[in-house]
Design an enzyme around this catalytic site. Structure first.
Site, PDB file in Angstrom:
ATOM      1  N   TYR D 146      -3.928  -7.804  12.989  1.00 51.65           N
ATOM      2  CA  TYR D 146      -3.248  -7.678  11.698  1.00 51.65           C
ATOM      3  C   TYR D 146      -3.770  -6.401  11.053  1.00 51.65           C
ATOM      4  O   TYR D 146      -4.940  -6.317  10.691  1.00 51.65           O
ATOM      5  CB  TYR D 146      -3.611  -8.909  10.861  1.00 51.65           C
ATOM      6  CG  TYR D 146      -2.870  -9.125   9.567  1.00 51.65           C
ATOM      7  CD1 TYR D 146      -1.955  -8.233   9.065  1.00 51.65           C
ATOM      8  CD2 TYR D 146      -3.106 -10.286   8.840  1.00 51.65           C
ATOM      9  CE1 TYR D 146      -1.294  -8.483   7.882  1.00 51.65           C
ATOM     10  CE2 TYR D 146      -2.450 -10.555   7.652  1.00 51.65           C
ATOM     11  CZ  TYR D 146      -1.548  -9.643   7.175  1.00 51.65           C
ATOM     12  OH  TYR D 146      -0.906  -9.896   5.989  1.00 51.65           O
ATOM     13  N   LYS D 174       0.564  -7.157  14.229  1.00 55.05           N
ATOM     14  CA  LYS D 174       1.405  -7.114  13.052  1.00 55.05           C
ATOM     15  C   LYS D 174       0.935  -5.932  12.228  1.00 55.05           C
ATOM     16  O   LYS D 174      -0.199  -5.924  11.752  1.00 55.05           O
ATOM     17  CB  LYS D 174       1.250  -8.398  12.231  1.00 55.05           C
ATOM     18  CG  LYS D 174       2.059  -8.352  10.946  1.00 55.05           C
ATOM     19  CD  LYS D 174       1.609  -9.344   9.909  1.00 55.05           C
ATOM     20  CE  LYS D 174       2.277  -8.994   8.582  1.00 55.05           C
ATOM     21  NZ  LYS D 174       1.755  -9.767   7.465  1.00 55.05           N
TER      22      LYS D 174
END
Lengths: 327, 327, 327, 327
Positions: D146, D174
């Site tokens: 992330y 992500k």
């Protein structure tokens, strides 16, 4: 000190970064407020300062046209006439223009130049070192480096300074980073050059910088109230802590009043400080308060706040400022 | 397009930010590489670009002396001779100097100027708006604003643009922020001015910007390989996604090769990009690779890497670049 | 000072931010080095400190599991047994977890908690004020606020502090911003609460902070050499400038040696400082040098540099440190 | 998809970062709004999403107590019951707590975890690489990294990703940096792992990311209007540019309305977005709008603006949202 008179090494004391009195009353655009400049120079010299620094951040140097910068150099050098050294800001994004301005300053009789890193591109430390080495060889006057990462996006790293300090005509550093840990690191580096001068920019840090060994300060507030900063420097130099605390509290009051009136911008940022100083100088009848683009003089209501602050701080009574007013 | 020929509104397509060919072979210092400049202009025009932008960040504008900037304007305008519009970067910390340069550009026959916010002081949005309003009234040519917060420390906020967009002779924005959310916000604002042009700076974002509605790009790589960017622009304009992806991959390869050789500095930062472009242009025999202070041309070993990259990318074979070499 | 014994108000002097001795010798993962912790607490108390601060940045608080944090609180409170106040770091991104930890600390007999703003989201000043008001009402112990914008991305603005200072069980601020102008501003605000304590974080700023009126310092180096910082505090409190300068120079030497060995990370950043302190404490036989993820103990070659620095600085001879070594 | 059902590799499509419905109506403090959570999960699944991501930034994960995080994991996994994969945010400043939460998620039947770098200390790339290698070996589920430097102060550098991509149970990234040049660089790196998934965070960048090859998006707006984002993803996947532009314009409208109501905070920053989403979900009768400290639900007047925006955007009519209202 006539032209050619050597600069004291190290330079010590308070060297105000002179605001540049401007006027917008001329139909062809911004002009120097020449009469205001004369009064300002005499006002500041009367306060006992040890030098003048023109065309710095407080002097709105980067906002002025080259023609106007040259005119300012000429007028200040002529009027000071060697009474104290004149330091001229020559920072530029173009090396050639910095050298051009330095040559003008030398011809006018200035004693030194002040140089920040080029401030447009992202520059690395290797490139910064190469730049300083190269330009120092071309500059006709001794150089004070100018550390102001908030404006230039780049600090002189200690490892860079370790090498820069060996360049003979680099004679000092004005540190306006506000980072006192950095300042103390530079102090240790500077010990190897007995003729080097380490000056602190923010006046709110003048007390501690001098208590712990700095040579002096480039205090914007000395435009308004030079004796306050000169006495603070002297008290700190002789270790009179009681007096230092008292005068330091005064300096903090000026920040929280005169420098906090402008409606936008961070308190203490240069445009705010210059707007406050110019308004106060106008209140005292010293010079016009016009500011170069993109900034603006304080509005009337704000200037009345400045007047109230001047009265409350009793700067006129305590520090012998002129009481006459143009307002 | 002769001088006075109106600028297309909106301006569309690829407008390369021209590198400034420089030479250090002259005893009196940095000079334009005039022959290299001629070759470069013809090379780029032959690639089908829709304009030229000189004295921008890629053009090392802020690092050049004013004398050299004026000479560059004169030479480029004369050589282009109205074939495409010439846009001239006039960003400066001093409003007066920006206006002076814009007047020179107008006299030389340029079609527009490109203006970033003044980049030394911390400037607020109110001050920025006032500045643009004021200077736009004084500039003799249409103005493209230039958003580059990594260099100027300040972005044109959407609320500021909402008002700036109403100024008639502000005709577009070049956004080099790299922030595509911001870009899409500006796109929506710009819809109210059918003659406004929204151009994207980073060439790695050209594909998506044009796919989603931008008018074009100011792509540095178009100095080297103009047809690649022109074709990418065209493919994106007509919605040919397969071709867009193929050409976009090429653009990313150029970033990861030509723009990543310089030993220091972040990959993709302007000094890296310019050093890589100039080295590649030298390899192709187009112009000298000297860079203005504080930057330096690539070293021999680095330039050999560039040569290898040129061969691997097969730019010469695929895009019709000149194969002759000065190296 | 037994549990329930009131905290001195204002708290004055040196309050070391205790490093957390950890061990990786257990098969089930990181454990407290319990014996090392005992030796460390006695070592530091023997140096004359006026309190202990556990689970701060130097204590690797945010990197430790909650189970381990609770165990540390229990052990330290039990061993200190009221000899000095124990302050417990309870900063967390979750208000509930901060309160849970504070309740554990109160039960264990700690005297106060130390609280930074929640440090994940971007938080505004309004939200920060509301957060402090809300949590202060739920915390069972007096609260020192902790200003560390380099880690939390947020500073307590003076206007926020002006209101926070009125909350009765907020009893002070530890400022680790490194920004002495901010520090002086807070000092002026704090004058209205005679029981408030203003403590400086970076030990390189201890001298000037105390000279100009701070109540003390949270000096990481006091883990290693507590008497140095205690004497510096005392010299500054009584205005003995000669001694202050001498001891301040020692503090700077520790920064430039012990804190500058770790191969990556900025000199003076907490991970660097903690790695250096733990290595030095291991050299002195006080505790293990294991660090919590994502950081690592110094390598053998680096630890030998630390040993050399300890010898050159003569910390053992000058400051009565233990000379036995585990290395 | 029952517990143990493998995650699709690469994972494609829209995976909403679920907001966490909270209630303050309980006397003992913040609780899950369990009924609202049920409605929200069914609302979102009905829109055709390909997964759910809980305890992310939009889910206020770092602000929740661990007890509440575990309860949320249990409830969501039970209700989803394998219909789509559940991804659980386990980012923490403490590696041990991340692993603990991941073990809870695995036991509850989640399919993957999402992990940002530890976000308190300044961490270098070497340390980040070591951290990911170490924790990946301990996590019982596949890991999505992330990237959110605005919150963690640290980006996964391309050189770090080049090595991380070789760790078998790291299955994707992500990217919420908002930096599309970085995104394109990562895309090229990710080509070597056919089972890797590259997902874009900001929904305003979903169109271009998918047009140029991303596998999907973690779009906050899909909490409110899942079908809009699913259709945008599908249109971009099949290269239907006309439809993409139309839906992208809708997404921008949501940003400029729903996400711009909260009185403080930057437009588009997570707290603003979550406050707007929760207010809109309350207007639709889906769930409570309470927010965890230090943030607050919108005030009544602001919520009425949200209602007006919902009506103007005609989300209910166009996208089949529930028309019933709790307001």
């Amino acid at each position: 000190m006539a032209s050619g008179t050597p600069l004291p090494r190290p330079l010590r004391g308070i060297i105000p970064p002179l605001v540049t009195p401007l006027s917008d009353r001329h139909p062809e655009g911004t002009r120097l407020d020449a009469a205001g400049l004369e009064r300002l120079v005499e006002h500041v010299l009367a306060g006992g300062v040890q030098g003048l620094f023109i065309l710095g951040t407080t002097g709105e140097g980067p906002s002025l046209s080259y023609r106007l910068r040259c005119e300012l150099i000429d007028r200040v050098c002529e009027q000071v006439a060697g009474r104290v050294p004149v330091l001229v800001g020559v920072s530029d994004t173009s090396l050639v223009e910095s050298v051009n301005l330095a040559e003008h300053a030398a011809d006018a009789g200035a004693q030194a130049v002040v140089l920040a890193p080029p401030y447009y591109y992202p520059v690395g430390q290797d490139e910064l070192l190469g730049y300083v080495e190269h330009i120092a060889a071309e500059l006709p006057l001794p150089v004070f480096l100018y550390n102001l990462p908030s404006h230039t996006k780049l600090s002189f790293a200690p490892d860079t300074l370790r090498r820069v300090i060996e360049i003979p005509n680099v004679v000092g550093l004005k540190d306006s980073s506000g980072d006192m840990i950095y300042f103390h690191e530079v102090q240790r580096l500077a010990e190897q050059r007995a003729d080097w001068s380490l000056l602190v920019g923010p006046e709110e840090l003048l007390a501690e910088a001098v208590l712990l060994g700095a040579h002096g300060g480039v205090s914007g507030g000395a435009n308004l109230c030079p004796r306050l900063y000169v006495e603070l420097y002297q008290a700190a130099s002789r270790g009179d802590l009681t007096r230092v605390r008292e005068l330091h509290a005064r300096v903090m009051q000026i920040r929280q009043t005169i420098y906090s009136v402008a409606g936008h911008g961070a308190a203490g940022a240069p445009p705010q400080v210059v707007a406050g100083l110019k308004a106060a100088l106008r209140c005292l009848g010293i010079c016009d308060d016009f500011m170069a683009e993109p900034f603006h003089r304080l509005r009337d209501a704000e200037r009345r706040l400045i007047e109230n602050h001047l009265a409350e701080l009793n700067l006129v009574g305590l520090w012998g400022l002129p009481a006459s007013r143009l307002v």
